[in-house]
Scaffold this motif. Structure first.
Motif, PDB file in Angstrom:
ATOM      1  N   ASN A  94     -19.026  16.662   5.430  1.00  0.00           N
ATOM      2  CA  ASN A  94     -19.641  15.336   5.430  1.00  0.00           C
ATOM      3  C   ASN A  94     -20.992  15.366   4.721  1.00  0.00           C
ATOM      4  N   SER A  95     -20.985  15.054   3.440  1.00  0.00           N
ATOM      5  CA  SER A  95     -22.224  14.864   2.703  1.00  0.00           C
ATOM      6  C   SER A  95     -22.674  13.415   2.881  1.00  0.00           C
ATOM      7  N   SER A 147     -26.120  15.408   7.220  1.00  0.00           N
ATOM      8  CA  SER A 147     -25.005  16.086   6.549  1.00  0.00           C
ATOM      9  C   SER A 147     -24.566  17.296   7.363  1.00  0.00           C
ATOM     10  N   TYR A 148     -23.255  17.542   7.408  1.00  0.00           N
ATOM     11  CA  TYR A 148     -22.743  18.679   8.180  1.00  0.00           C
ATOM     12  C   TYR A 148     -21.376  19.105   7.666  1.00  0.00           C
ATOM     13  N   SER A 149     -21.006  20.323   8.016  1.00  0.00           N
ATOM     14  CA  SER A 149     -19.700  20.857   7.637  1.00  0.00           C
ATOM     15  C   SER A 149     -19.146  21.701   8.779  1.00  0.00           C
ATOM     16  N   VAL A 150     -17.827  21.862   8.796  1.00  0.00           N
ATOM     17  CA  VAL A 150     -17.153  22.685   9.801  1.00  0.00           C
ATOM     18  C   VAL A 150     -16.161  23.597   9.092  1.00  0.00           C
ATOM     19  N   PHE A 151     -16.241  24.898   9.407  1.00  0.00           N
ATOM     20  CA  PHE A 151     -15.318  25.892   8.857  1.00  0.00           C
ATOM     21  C   PHE A 151     -14.552  26.555  10.005  1.00  0.00           C
ATOM     22  N   HIS A 152     -13.320  26.974   9.724  1.00  0.00           N
ATOM     23  CA  HIS A 152     -12.482  27.552  10.780  1.00  0.00           C
ATOM     24  C   HIS A 152     -11.661  28.729  10.258  1.00  0.00           C
ATOM     25  N   THR A 153     -11.583  29.775  11.084  1.00  0.00           N
ATOM     26  CA  THR A 153     -10.706  30.912  10.803  1.00  0.00           C
ATOM     27  C   THR A 153      -9.828  31.195  12.013  1.00  0.00           C
ATOM     28  N   MET A 154      -8.602  31.605  11.758  1.00  0.00           N
ATOM     29  CA  MET A 154      -7.682  32.023  12.816  1.00  0.00           C
ATOM     30  C   MET A 154      -7.301  33.490  12.693  1.00  0.00           C
ATOM     31  N   ILE A 198     -16.995  26.992  13.118  1.00  0.00           N
ATOM     32  CA  ILE A 198     -18.415  27.043  12.778  1.00  0.00           C
ATOM     33  C   ILE A 198     -18.862  25.669  12.289  1.00  0.00           C
ATOM     34  N   GLU A 199     -19.731  25.001  13.049  1.00  0.00           N
ATOM     35  CA  GLU A 199     -20.311  23.732  12.631  1.00  0.00           C
ATOM     36  C   GLU A 199     -21.714  23.989  12.095  1.00  0.00           C
ATOM     37  N   CYS A 200     -21.947  23.627  10.858  1.00  0.00           N
ATOM     38  CA  CYS A 200     -23.243  23.840  10.208  1.00  0.00           C
ATOM     39  C   CYS A 200     -23.899  22.489   9.956  1.00  0.00           C
ATOM     40  N   ILE A 201     -25.104  22.312  10.468  1.00  0.00           N
ATOM     41  CA  ILE A 201     -25.800  21.038  10.386  1.00  0.00           C
ATOM     42  C   ILE A 201     -26.950  21.147   9.399  1.00  0.00           C
ATOM     43  N   GLY A 202     -26.956  20.224   8.425  1.00  0.00           N
ATOM     44  CA  GLY A 202     -27.954  20.271   7.355  1.00  0.00           C
ATOM     45  C   GLY A 202     -29.054  19.244   7.521  1.00  0.00           C
ATOM     46  N   ASP A 203     -29.512  18.707   6.403  1.00  0.00           N
ATOM     47  CA  ASP A 203     -30.647  17.782   6.400  1.00  0.00           C
ATOM     48  C   ASP A 203     -30.282  16.409   6.945  1.00  0.00           C
ATOM     49  N   SER A 204     -31.350  15.671   7.324  1.00  0.00           N
ATOM     50  CA  SER A 204     -31.197  14.301   7.803  1.00  0.00           C
ATOM     51  C   SER A 204     -32.148  13.381   7.067  1.00  0.00           C
ATOM     52  N   GLY A 205     -31.748  12.099   6.988  1.00  0.00           N
ATOM     53  CA  GLY A 205     -32.592  11.073   6.389  1.00  0.00           C
ATOM     54  C   GLY A 205     -31.902   9.729   6.491  1.00  0.00           C
ATOM     55  N   MET A 206     -32.664   8.688   6.748  1.00  0.00           N
ATOM     56  CA  MET A 206     -32.114   7.327   6.844  1.00  0.00           C
ATOM     57  C   MET A 206     -30.998   7.239   7.891  1.00  0.00           C
ATOM     58  N   ALA A 251     -23.277  18.476   2.183  1.00  0.00           N
ATOM     59  CA  ALA A 251     -22.931  19.216   3.393  1.00  0.00           C
ATOM     60  C   ALA A 251     -23.246  20.694   3.187  1.00  0.00           C
ATOM     61  N   PRO A 252     -23.695  21.393   4.218  1.00  0.00           N
ATOM     62  CA  PRO A 252     -24.011  22.825   4.069  1.00  0.00           C
ATOM     63  C   PRO A 252     -22.839  23.604   3.474  1.00  0.00           C
ATOM     64  N   GLY A 253     -23.124  24.374   2.433  1.00  0.00           N
ATOM     65  CA  GLY A 253     -22.094  25.143   1.751  1.00  0.00           C
ATOM     66  C   GLY A 253     -21.496  24.436   0.561  1.00  0.00           C
ATOM     67  N   PHE A 254     -21.998  23.208   0.248  1.00  0.00           N
ATOM     68  CA  PHE A 254     -21.469  22.429  -0.861  1.00  0.00           C
ATOM     69  C   PHE A 254     -22.628  21.925  -1.730  1.00  0.00           C
ATOM     70  N   THR A 255     -22.292  21.437  -2.929  1.00  0.00           N
ATOM     71  CA  THR A 255     -23.299  20.934  -3.861  1.00  0.00           C
ATOM     72  C   THR A 255     -23.234  19.411  -3.927  1.00  0.00           C
ATOM     73  N   GLN A 256     -24.187  18.839  -4.641  1.00  0.00           N
ATOM     74  CA  GLN A 256     -24.205  17.387  -4.809  1.00  0.00           C
ATOM     75  C   GLN A 256     -22.940  16.894  -5.510  1.00  0.00           C
ATOM     76  N   GLU A 257     -22.397  17.715  -6.394  1.00  0.00           N
ATOM     77  CA  GLU A 257     -21.216  17.296  -7.159  1.00  0.00           C
ATOM     78  C   GLU A 257     -19.922  17.473  -6.368  1.00  0.00           C
ATOM     79  N   ASP A 258     -19.964  18.304  -5.336  1.00  0.00           N
ATOM     80  CA  ASP A 258     -18.744  18.632  -4.581  1.00  0.00           C
ATOM     81  C   ASP A 258     -18.680  17.757  -3.336  1.00  0.00           C
ATOM     82  N   ARG A 259     -18.053  16.590  -3.473  1.00  0.00           N
ATOM     83  CA  ARG A 259     -17.995  15.649  -2.360  1.00  0.00           C
ATOM     84  C   ARG A 259     -16.554  15.258  -2.025  1.00  0.00           C
ATOM     85  N   ASN A 260     -15.605  16.130  -2.314  1.00  0.00           N
ATOM     86  CA  ASN A 260     -14.194  15.796  -2.112  1.00  0.00           C
ATOM     87  C   ASN A 260     -13.580  16.451  -0.875  1.00  0.00           C
TER      88      ASN A 260
END
Length: 420
Positions: free
Chosen positions: A305-306, A286-293, A274-282, A313-322
């Motif tokens: 990728n924030s 931002s985007y994220s990818v989740f996977h299940t098997m 699942i690739e989730c695409i968020g906001d854009s600017g400059m 990135a979708p599903g994450f907060t400003q503080e969660d960038r790891n």
């Protein structure tokens, strides 16, 4: 004396009768020979003449346009087979590639505006196999012989092309029901976003999908499908096992800002990327990818990728960038090989060499980025055969598309062809 004259007249009459009889006999013989040419043969001769007359690009356009008036979703329609294309790349501008698909590391197809070409030596040489009207949006190969392509000829629908002989001949068979990912699981069963076909893509029927869906659903087969929904700042991955009659959530993530898009791929009944695409600017997105098997019971965060311009990135907060990072400031093409292996391009419009690539080969537990980057500010396209072999086509607005290949799993990429 009178007797002699009568004899002469009689002889002359007899001779004239023989000549007339002979002429009549030749006429009857010629009539019999003509009657041996059947109606079908005449139609075949007429068809051959028609194909000869439609060899120019202009006449090819009128052929495709005439076909577009047929009923494609309610019956067989008026399918048109293109003339056997002789490899003459000089007559076709191949500089801008818009779609790619491979059957194995050596065999595959690319398409552009009004053309499809084939390679049998890993991309070093290409031969044009189709010329017509419309931009090629997608190519899908079930095997080395059965290939489909979608054409954008304007309007809301895409025309659907089919080849049964490895791309040597193409037939317009109907329309694609949407702009979702077209894939075939057999010669007759096709899936594209929220629709399916049981007759090789000639007619389509809709799946039932959940409310508040983002983009298109993805069905692995006629029963098992996945969809992304969002409501009240919550991202939800939904699953069906009965062809869309019932859906239930298998993953939920809070959103800081709404999703802009979602892309889903699946290579098994219990597999979903699942690739989730968020906001854009400059020039950043931002985007994220989740996977299940395991059917959605457990998930790996493959990419998070924030960006400064796009936010978390979708599903994450400003503080969660790891989370695991893919190179670049925008998502590139995403290609899933199997439940373990997936590749993804990255784009950095502000960089000198904006194209990068990364991959996972353990189902998303780890993400690896190649050190190689390439120039090109247009769209890029991936076609991956297995965990070691793949094609990467990079485009430029003012320069020809360039094809790179890898045989060591993405670590190194070599230039094999410049399209002209």
């Amino acid at each position: 004396m009178i007797y002699i004259k009568r004899s002469i007249l009689t002889a002359l009459g007899l001779g004239l009768s023989l000549v007339l009889a002979a002429c009549s006999s030749e006429g009857n013989q010629e009539s019999k020979q003509t009657s041996n040419v059947s109606i079908a043969d005449k139609e075949s001769l007429k068809s051959q003449t028609s194909k000869t007359n439609h060899s120019s690009d202009k006449n090819s356009e009128s052929t495709s346009s005439a076909s577009s008036g047929s009923q494609v979703n309610g019956g067989k329609g008026n399918a048109i087979t293109s003339p056997p294309a002789k490899a003459d790349n000089k007559k076709v501008d191949m500089s801008a590639v818009t779609a790619v698909r491979l059957a194995d590391p050596q065999t595959g197809w690319v398409g552009g505006n009004g053309w499809i070409a084939k390679t049998v030596n890993g991309g070093y040489n290409w031969a044009v196999k189709y010329k017509g009207v419309g931009k090629v949006q997608q190519i899908f190969a079930l095997n080395q012989q059965e290939v489909w392509a979608t054409l954008n000829q304007g309007g809301n629908s895409l025309r659907l092309l089919q080849s049964k002989d490895g791309g040597e001949h193409w037939t317009l068979i109907g329309t694609s029901p949407n702009k979702g990912f077209l894939h075939f699981i057999s010669s007759n069963t096709a899936l594209s976003g929220n629709a399916y076909s049981l007759d090789g893509g000639r007619t389509w029927r809709p799946f039932e999908t959940p409310k508040n869906i983002v983009n298109q659903a993805y069905f692995h087969d006629l029963k098992n499908g996945w969809a992304v929904t969002q409501s009240k700042q919550v991202l939800s991955v939904q699953k069906t096992t009965d062809g869309g009659k019932n859906w239930y959530p298998v993953l939920s993530k809070k959103l800081v800002s709404p999703l802009e898009d979602a892309i889903i791929r699946s290579t098994g009944v219990n597999d979903a990327w699942i690739e989730c695409i968020g906001d854009s600017g400059m020039t950043q997105t931002s985007y994220s990818v989740f996977h299940t098997m395991d059917g959605g019971n457990s998930w790996n965060t493959v990419i998070a990728n924030s960006t400064s311009g796009g936010g978390p990135a979708p599903g994450f907060t400003q503080e969660d960038r790891n989370g695991p990072k893919n190179k670049g400031t925008k998502p590139g093409p995403f290609y899933v090989v199997n439940p373990k292996v997936a590749f993804m391009g990255g784009s950095c419009p502000a960089c000198d060499d904006p194209n990068s690539i990364g991959w996972t080969k353990d189902g998303g537990k780890t993400w690896v980025n190649s050190n190689e980057t390439f120039t090109g500010y247009g769209d890029s396209y991936l076609a991956i055969a297995d965990e070691n072999h793949g094609w990467w086509i990079i485009t430029e607005n003012t320069k020809p598309s360039v094809m790179y290949t890898t045989s060591d799993g993405g670590t190194h990429w070599g230039k094999v062809h410049i399209f002209r």
